[in-house]
Each structure stands twice: as C-alpha cells, then as structure tokens.
Motif scaffolding. Structure first.
Motif, short mmCIF file in Angstrom:
data_model
loop_
_atom_site.label_atom_id
_atom_site.label_comp_id
_atom_site.label_asym_id
_atom_site.label_seq_id
_atom_site.Cartn_x
_atom_site.Cartn_y
_atom_site.Cartn_z
N ILE A 1 0.85 -1.19 0.00
CA ILE A 1 0.00 0.00 0.00
C ILE A 1 0.89 1.24 0.00
O ILE A 1 2.11 1.14 0.19
CB ILE A 1 -0.95 0.00 1.22
CG1 ILE A 1 -0.16 0.03 2.53
CG2 ILE A 1 -1.86 -1.22 1.17
CD1 ILE A 1 -1.05 0.13 3.77
N PRO A 2 0.33 2.43 -0.22
CA PRO A 2 1.15 3.65 -0.27
C PRO A 2 1.93 3.87 1.02
O PRO A 2 1.39 3.74 2.12
CB PRO A 2 0.12 4.76 -0.51
CG PRO A 2 -0.99 4.08 -1.24
CD PRO A 2 -1.07 2.71 -0.62
N GLY A 3 3.19 4.22 0.86
CA GLY A 3 4.05 4.46 2.01
C GLY A 3 4.01 5.90 2.46
O GLY A 3 3.22 6.71 1.98
N TYR A 4 4.90 6.23 3.40
CA TYR A 4 4.95 7.58 3.95
C TYR A 4 6.10 8.36 3.32
O TYR A 4 7.22 7.85 3.17
CB TYR A 4 5.14 7.57 5.48
CG TYR A 4 5.35 8.96 6.02
CD1 TYR A 4 4.27 9.83 6.17
CD2 TYR A 4 6.63 9.43 6.31
CE1 TYR A 4 4.46 11.13 6.61
CE2 TYR A 4 6.83 10.72 6.76
CZ TYR A 4 5.74 11.57 6.91
OH TYR A 4 5.93 12.86 7.33
N GLY A 5 5.85 9.61 3.02
CA GLY A 5 6.91 10.50 2.56
C GLY A 5 7.55 10.03 1.27
O GLY A 5 6.87 9.77 0.27
N ARG A 6 8.86 9.88 1.30
CA ARG A 6 9.59 9.51 0.09
C ARG A 6 9.46 8.03 -0.24
O ARG A 6 9.87 7.61 -1.32
CB ARG A 6 11.08 9.87 0.25
CG ARG A 6 11.32 11.36 0.45
CD ARG A 6 12.80 11.66 0.65
NE ARG A 6 13.01 13.08 0.94
CZ ARG A 6 14.20 13.60 1.21
NH1 ARG A 6 15.28 12.82 1.23
NH2 ARG A 6 14.32 14.88 1.46
N LYS A 7 8.92 7.26 0.68
CA LYS A 7 8.75 5.83 0.41
C LYS A 7 7.42 5.61 -0.32
O LYS A 7 6.35 5.89 0.21
CB LYS A 7 8.77 5.02 1.71
CG LYS A 7 10.14 4.98 2.36
CD LYS A 7 10.18 3.98 3.50
CE LYS A 7 10.01 2.56 3.02
NZ LYS A 7 11.11 2.10 2.16
N ARG A 8 7.52 5.11 -1.54
CA ARG A 8 6.32 4.96 -2.36
C ARG A 8 5.37 3.90 -1.81
O ARG A 8 4.16 4.02 -1.94
CB ARG A 8 6.71 4.60 -3.80
CG ARG A 8 7.44 5.71 -4.55
CD ARG A 8 7.76 5.27 -5.96
NE ARG A 8 6.55 4.94 -6.71
CZ ARG A 8 6.54 4.33 -7.88
NH1 ARG A 8 7.69 3.95 -8.44
NH2 ARG A 8 5.40 4.07 -8.50
N HIS A 9 5.94 2.85 -1.19
CA HIS A 9 5.11 1.75 -0.75
C HIS A 9 5.50 1.28 0.65
O HIS A 9 6.63 1.50 1.10
CB HIS A 9 5.21 0.57 -1.73
CG HIS A 9 4.78 0.89 -3.12
ND1 HIS A 9 5.68 1.02 -4.17
CD2 HIS A 9 3.54 1.12 -3.63
CE1 HIS A 9 5.02 1.32 -5.27
NE2 HIS A 9 3.72 1.38 -4.98
N MET A 10 4.57 0.61 1.31
CA MET A 10 4.80 -0.07 2.58
C MET A 10 4.00 -1.37 2.53
O MET A 10 3.40 -1.70 1.50
CB MET A 10 4.37 0.80 3.76
CG MET A 10 2.91 1.24 3.70
SD MET A 10 2.31 2.03 5.21
CE MET A 10 1.88 0.58 6.19
N THR A 11 4.01 -2.12 3.63
CA THR A 11 3.36 -3.43 3.64
C THR A 11 2.33 -3.52 4.76
O THR A 11 2.60 -3.12 5.89
CB THR A 11 4.41 -4.55 3.82
OG1 THR A 11 5.33 -4.50 2.73
CG2 THR A 11 3.74 -5.92 3.87
N ARG A 12 1.17 -4.05 4.42
CA ARG A 12 0.13 -4.38 5.40
C ARG A 12 -0.19 -5.85 5.25
O ARG A 12 -0.30 -6.37 4.13
CB ARG A 12 -1.12 -3.54 5.17
CG ARG A 12 -2.33 -4.01 5.99
CD ARG A 12 -3.56 -3.14 5.73
NE ARG A 12 -4.79 -3.76 6.21
CZ ARG A 12 -5.24 -3.74 7.45
NH1 ARG A 12 -4.53 -3.11 8.39
NH2 ARG A 12 -6.35 -4.34 7.79
N ALA A 13 -0.35 -6.55 6.36
CA ALA A 13 -0.60 -8.00 6.32
C ALA A 13 -1.70 -8.35 7.31
O ALA A 13 -1.78 -7.78 8.40
CB ALA A 13 0.67 -8.76 6.67
N VAL A 14 -2.54 -9.31 6.92
CA VAL A 14 -3.63 -9.81 7.78
C VAL A 14 -3.47 -11.30 7.91
O VAL A 14 -3.32 -12.02 6.90
CB VAL A 14 -5.02 -9.48 7.18
CG1 VAL A 14 -6.11 -9.99 8.09
CG2 VAL A 14 -5.16 -7.97 6.96
N LEU A 15 -3.51 -11.82 9.13
CA LEU A 15 -3.30 -13.25 9.34
C LEU A 15 -4.54 -14.04 8.94
O LEU A 15 -5.63 -13.85 9.48
CB LEU A 15 -2.97 -13.54 10.81
CG LEU A 15 -2.53 -14.98 11.08
CD1 LEU A 15 -1.19 -15.26 10.43
CD2 LEU A 15 -2.45 -15.24 12.58
N THR A 16 -4.35 -14.90 7.97
CA THR A 16 -5.49 -15.70 7.45
C THR A 16 -5.31 -17.18 7.70
O THR A 16 -6.20 -17.96 7.41
CB THR A 16 -5.64 -15.47 5.94
OG1 THR A 16 -4.37 -15.74 5.31
CG2 THR A 16 -6.02 -14.03 5.66
#
Length: 226
Positions: free
Chosen positions: A208-223
């Motif tokens: 998903i979109p990251g903060y500031g200069r970081k274009r992306h970050m990671t989100r995870a849901v335990l399935t």
C-alpha cells in the motif's frame, strides 16, 4: 545482545543508530510516519474495542508507543491496551529524552514513560489502562519464547538491508505464531522478500502507499492462524 545500550549519532536532532547506520524515525516527520505506517497500517484506532494487544519489533525511542497511547486515550474505548516490544539495544534514558523532546504534543506521555519505565523492569502499568512490556534481547530468541499473542504488530526494525536479523523468515514465522486470528502487521518496508516471508507465514499481504519519500509499505492480515 540484550544488555547492550544503543550507540547513537545525531542528524538534525534525529537519532541515528550507529550499529545500523539508520535513523530511528523519519528525518521528515517521525510522528506523521508512525501514524501513517503503524496506526493506519493496522487500521487503528478503529479496531480499539475492549482489551487490545500490540506487539512490536524494535522499541527504539518509544515514539510508536507514545503515538499509540495518545490514539488509545482519544478513542476512549473500555479495556486495557497491552504493548509488548522486543528490543535488543535499549536506548539510554538521556538519549530518549533528547529524541522525544522534538514531539511537544506527546510531552505528557513521554514524561510518564521516562518516569515509570527502564530497561529490564518487566511489565509496567503506565496508566490504569495501558501496560508496557519491553522484552530485551535478541528477538529471534525472545519472541518464540513469549507466551502472548498480539492483535496487531509494528514491524519496525532498522532497514532490512542493514538489520537483516529482524527480518529473517524464522522470526516472521514467530510473529505469525504469536498473532491472534485475523490479526494484522504493518511495516514501512515493501521489500519483496519480506512480503513473501509474511505470506509464507500465513498472512495475506498487500503493498500500500508508504509515507513521505517511500512509495510503498506493507500491510498484512493473518489468514492461516493455528
């Protein structure tokens, strides 16, 4: 190891971990970064409802705790917030004071933290509804031995390229094993090998979109909870 204190340099008031040549928080705006990556990344404070447990890799300055604490109090939900963090190199208190004074809106929380908590103290109630436990030592050893499970994880080790130990497959497997069904994890990193490791551990992973200069970050849901 656990009893070693963090060694710091400073750049424009931001602490830099000498061991890892990496800042403890964004050089742009650490408070906004924490809110974006760890609160929004774990859908907080919307998920606060009754008792809630946050796990964290890398306590650092305590900034993530303070931002979460403020959000918890503002949410005004019943129950107790448990915040468990795993930290190999605790920061000396004078360095924490210096680092946190840059966030005046969090000053009351910082004062309470610095008054009540020291490394190795074990679980400590910071308020009637917030319990902090910073577990010192190598997280590859301490996390598997932990008997708790978190609703949400802040994966906040230093850069995977500079601190690979906190991003190893086995440790991320342990994160999954200590996550409640439907629990989440968020990190500023969008490295492919980290996303793959989280997926192999049972998480559904999104970039998903990251903060500031970081274009992306990671989100995870335990399935795939045990």
């Amino acid at each position: 190891m656990a009893d070693q204190t963090a060694i710091l340099d400073w750049k424009d008031g931001v602490p830099i971990a000498t061991r890892f040549d990496d800042p403890y928080y964004s050089l742009e705006n650490g408070l906004a970064e924490t809110a974006h990556v760890f609160l929004a990344g774990n859908d907080l404070p919307a998920r606060f409802d009754g008792d809630f447990h946050i796990g964290e890799l890398g306590f650092g300055t305590g900034l993530n705790l303070l931002v979460t604490w403020a959000a918890w109090e503002k949410a005004g939900q019943p129950g107790t917030l448990h915040f468990t963090s795993f930290e190999a190199y605790p920061m000396a208190q004078p360095d924490m004071v210096e680092a946190l004074h840059h966030f005046p809106t969090l000053a009351p929380y910082a004062r309470t933290l610095l008054d009540k908590w020291t490394p190795e103290i074990g679980p400590v109630p910071l308020t009637d509804t917030l319990i902090l436990d910073v577990i010192t030592g190598d997280a590859r050893l301490t996390l598997p031995a932990w008997d708790g499970k978190a609703d949400a994880w802040y994966l906040d080790g230093f850069s995977p390229a500079k601190n690979p130990e906190l991003w190893e497959n086995g440790l991320l497997q342990a994160v999954a094993q200590h996550t409640k069904p439907g629990g989440t994890a968020a990190t500023y990193s969008a490295a492919g090998h980290i996303r793959r490791s989280l997926a192999e551990a049972g998480f559904t992973v999104r970039r998903i979109p990251g903060y500031g200069r970081k274009r992306h970050m990671t989100r995870a849901v335990l399935t795939d909870a045990e």
